[in-house]
Design a protein around this motif. Structure first.
Motif, PDB file in Angstrom:
ATOM      1  N   GLN A   1       0.832  -1.197   0.000  1.00  0.00           N
ATOM      2  CA  GLN A   1       0.000   0.000   0.000  1.00  0.00           C
ATOM      3  C   GLN A   1       0.870   1.252   0.000  1.00  0.00           C
ATOM      4  O   GLN A   1       2.007   1.233   0.494  1.00  0.00           O
ATOM      5  N   ALA A   2       0.326   2.318  -0.531  1.00  0.00           N
ATOM      6  CA  ALA A   2       1.032   3.595  -0.508  1.00  0.00           C
ATOM      7  C   ALA A   2       1.390   3.944   0.941  1.00  0.00           C
ATOM      8  O   ALA A   2       0.574   3.766   1.855  1.00  0.00           O
ATOM      9  N   GLY A   3       2.605   4.411   1.126  1.00  0.00           N
ATOM     10  CA  GLY A   3       3.109   4.706   2.455  1.00  0.00           C
ATOM     11  C   GLY A   3       3.854   3.555   3.096  1.00  0.00           C
ATOM     12  O   GLY A   3       4.517   3.731   4.129  1.00  0.00           O
ATOM     13  N   GLY A   4       3.762   2.395   2.490  1.00  0.00           N
ATOM     14  CA  GLY A   4       4.417   1.221   3.034  1.00  0.00           C
ATOM     15  C   GLY A   4       5.872   1.106   2.616  1.00  0.00           C
ATOM     16  O   GLY A   4       6.428   2.002   1.969  1.00  0.00           O
ATOM     17  N   SER A   5       6.479  -0.024   2.994  1.00  0.00           N
ATOM     18  CA  SER A   5       7.902  -0.247   2.740  1.00  0.00           C
ATOM     19  C   SER A   5       8.145  -1.614   2.118  1.00  0.00           C
ATOM     20  O   SER A   5       7.369  -2.553   2.338  1.00  0.00           O
ATOM     21  N   LEU A   6       9.208  -1.691   1.358  1.00  0.00           N
ATOM     22  CA  LEU A   6       9.705  -2.952   0.819  1.00  0.00           C
ATOM     23  C   LEU A   6      11.225  -2.892   0.823  1.00  0.00           C
ATOM     24  O   LEU A   6      11.804  -1.808   0.713  1.00  0.00           O
ATOM     25  N   ARG A   7      11.854  -4.055   0.912  1.00  0.00           N
ATOM     26  CA  ARG A   7      13.294  -4.129   0.741  1.00  0.00           C
ATOM     27  C   ARG A   7      13.611  -5.110  -0.381  1.00  0.00           C
ATOM     28  O   ARG A   7      13.266  -6.293  -0.291  1.00  0.00           O
TER      29      ARG A   7
ATOM     30  N   LYS B   1       5.128   5.380  -3.013  1.00  0.00           N
ATOM     31  CA  LYS B   1       4.068   6.102  -3.698  1.00  0.00           C
ATOM     32  C   LYS B   1       3.622   5.296  -4.917  1.00  0.00           C
ATOM     33  O   LYS B   1       4.393   4.495  -5.453  1.00  0.00           O
ATOM     34  N   PRO B   2       2.408   5.533  -5.389  1.00  0.00           N
ATOM     35  CA  PRO B   2       1.953   4.813  -6.600  1.00  0.00           C
ATOM     36  C   PRO B   2       2.901   5.000  -7.776  1.00  0.00           C
ATOM     37  O   PRO B   2       3.075   4.072  -8.583  1.00  0.00           O
ATOM     38  N   GLU B   3       3.542   6.170  -7.873  1.00  0.00           N
ATOM     39  CA  GLU B   3       4.453   6.413  -8.988  1.00  0.00           C
ATOM     40  C   GLU B   3       5.766   5.646  -8.868  1.00  0.00           C
ATOM     41  O   GLU B   3       6.581   5.666  -9.790  1.00  0.00           O
ATOM     42  N   ASP B   4       5.986   4.974  -7.732  1.00  0.00           N
ATOM     43  CA  ASP B   4       7.167   4.124  -7.590  1.00  0.00           C
ATOM     44  C   ASP B   4       6.949   2.748  -8.208  1.00  0.00           C
ATOM     45  O   ASP B   4       7.903   1.957  -8.322  1.00  0.00           O
ATOM     46  N   ALA B   5       5.732   2.437  -8.582  1.00  0.00           N
ATOM     47  CA  ALA B   5       5.443   1.132  -9.167  1.00  0.00           C
ATOM     48  C   ALA B   5       6.198   0.960 -10.475  1.00  0.00           C
ATOM     49  O   ALA B   5       6.153   1.833 -11.353  1.00  0.00           O
TER      50      ALA B   5
ATOM     51  N   GLN C   1       9.000  -7.115  -9.784  1.00  0.00           N
ATOM     52  CA  GLN C   1       7.881  -6.183  -9.901  1.00  0.00           C
ATOM     53  C   GLN C   1       7.545  -5.579  -8.546  1.00  0.00           C
ATOM     54  O   GLN C   1       7.414  -6.293  -7.541  1.00  0.00           O
ATOM     55  N   VAL C   2       7.392  -4.281  -8.532  1.00  0.00           N
ATOM     56  CA  VAL C   2       6.901  -3.565  -7.354  1.00  0.00           C
ATOM     57  C   VAL C   2       5.593  -2.880  -7.740  1.00  0.00           C
ATOM     58  O   VAL C   2       5.554  -2.107  -8.703  1.00  0.00           O
ATOM     59  N   THR C   3       4.548  -3.184  -7.005  1.00  0.00           N
ATOM     60  CA  THR C   3       3.241  -2.591  -7.237  1.00  0.00           C
ATOM     61  C   THR C   3       2.817  -1.846  -5.986  1.00  0.00           C
ATOM     62  O   THR C   3       2.895  -2.396  -4.879  1.00  0.00           O
ATOM     63  N   VAL C   4       2.375  -0.605  -6.158  1.00  0.00           N
ATOM     64  CA  VAL C   4       1.967   0.224  -5.024  1.00  0.00           C
ATOM     65  C   VAL C   4       0.512   0.626  -5.220  1.00  0.00           C
ATOM     66  O   VAL C   4       0.179   1.296  -6.209  1.00  0.00           O
ATOM     67  N   SER C   5      -0.327   0.223  -4.301  1.00  0.00           N
ATOM     68  CA  SER C   5      -1.743   0.545  -4.389  1.00  0.00           C
ATOM     69  C   SER C   5      -2.028   1.843  -3.642  1.00  0.00           C
ATOM     70  O   SER C   5      -1.447   2.113  -2.588  1.00  0.00           O
ATOM     71  N   SER C   6      -2.927   2.626  -4.207  1.00  0.00           N
ATOM     72  CA  SER C   6      -3.252   3.925  -3.591  1.00  0.00           C
ATOM     73  C   SER C   6      -4.411   3.797  -2.621  1.00  0.00           C
ATOM     74  O   SER C   6      -5.058   2.778  -2.534  1.00  0.00           O
TER      75      SER C   6
END
Length: 127
Positions: free
Chosen positions: A13-19, A87-91, A122-127
């Motif tokens: 989700q937007a605002g979240g983190s991944l490594r 952010k969604p634009e980081d997808a 793949q990195v997917t970011v949901s708004s």
């Protein structure tokens, strides 16, 4: 030559983190400067972050400054990309890439400077 395998992508989700992690095999990992490059649908690939052979020098694109951090552990033959406040634009598809260098301080900031590439994650970011 080095072979690169990325892992750690997914849906967040937007605002979240991944490594993201990238394991290098087949050659002496510490002789390569490393980078993370992303490509969103319909857009060109952009260097998001890069790091010198020893990890003493790094580069982060303006769009990810203060949110993403590149690091490496040469003992584990791995480079990381910590992504916070997504952010969604980081997808995008995120690629790990490498270039061999004899210059310890070299940080490749342009996509054409990389010689070896992973398959992408793949990195997917949901708004």
């Amino acid at each position: 030559q080095v072979q690169l395998v990325e892992s750690g992508g997914g849906l967040v989700q937007a605002g979240g983190s991944l490594r993201l992690s990238c394991l290098g095999t087949g050659d002496t990992f510490s002789t390569y400067a490393m980078g993370w490059i992303r490509q969103a649908p319909g857009k060109e690939r952009d260097v998001v972050a890069a790091i010198s052979r020893s990890g003493s020098r790094t580069f982060h694109a303006d769009s990810v400054q203060d949110r993403f951090t590149i690091s490496r552990d040469n003992a584990k033959n791995t480079v990381y990309l910590q992504m916070n406040s997504l952010k969604p634009e980081d997808a995008a598809v995120y690629y790990c890439a490498a270039t061999m260098t004899r210059t310890g301080a070299y940080v490749p900031v342009n996509m054409v400077q990389y010689d070896y590439w992973g398959q992408g994650t793949q990195v997917t970011v949901s708004s």
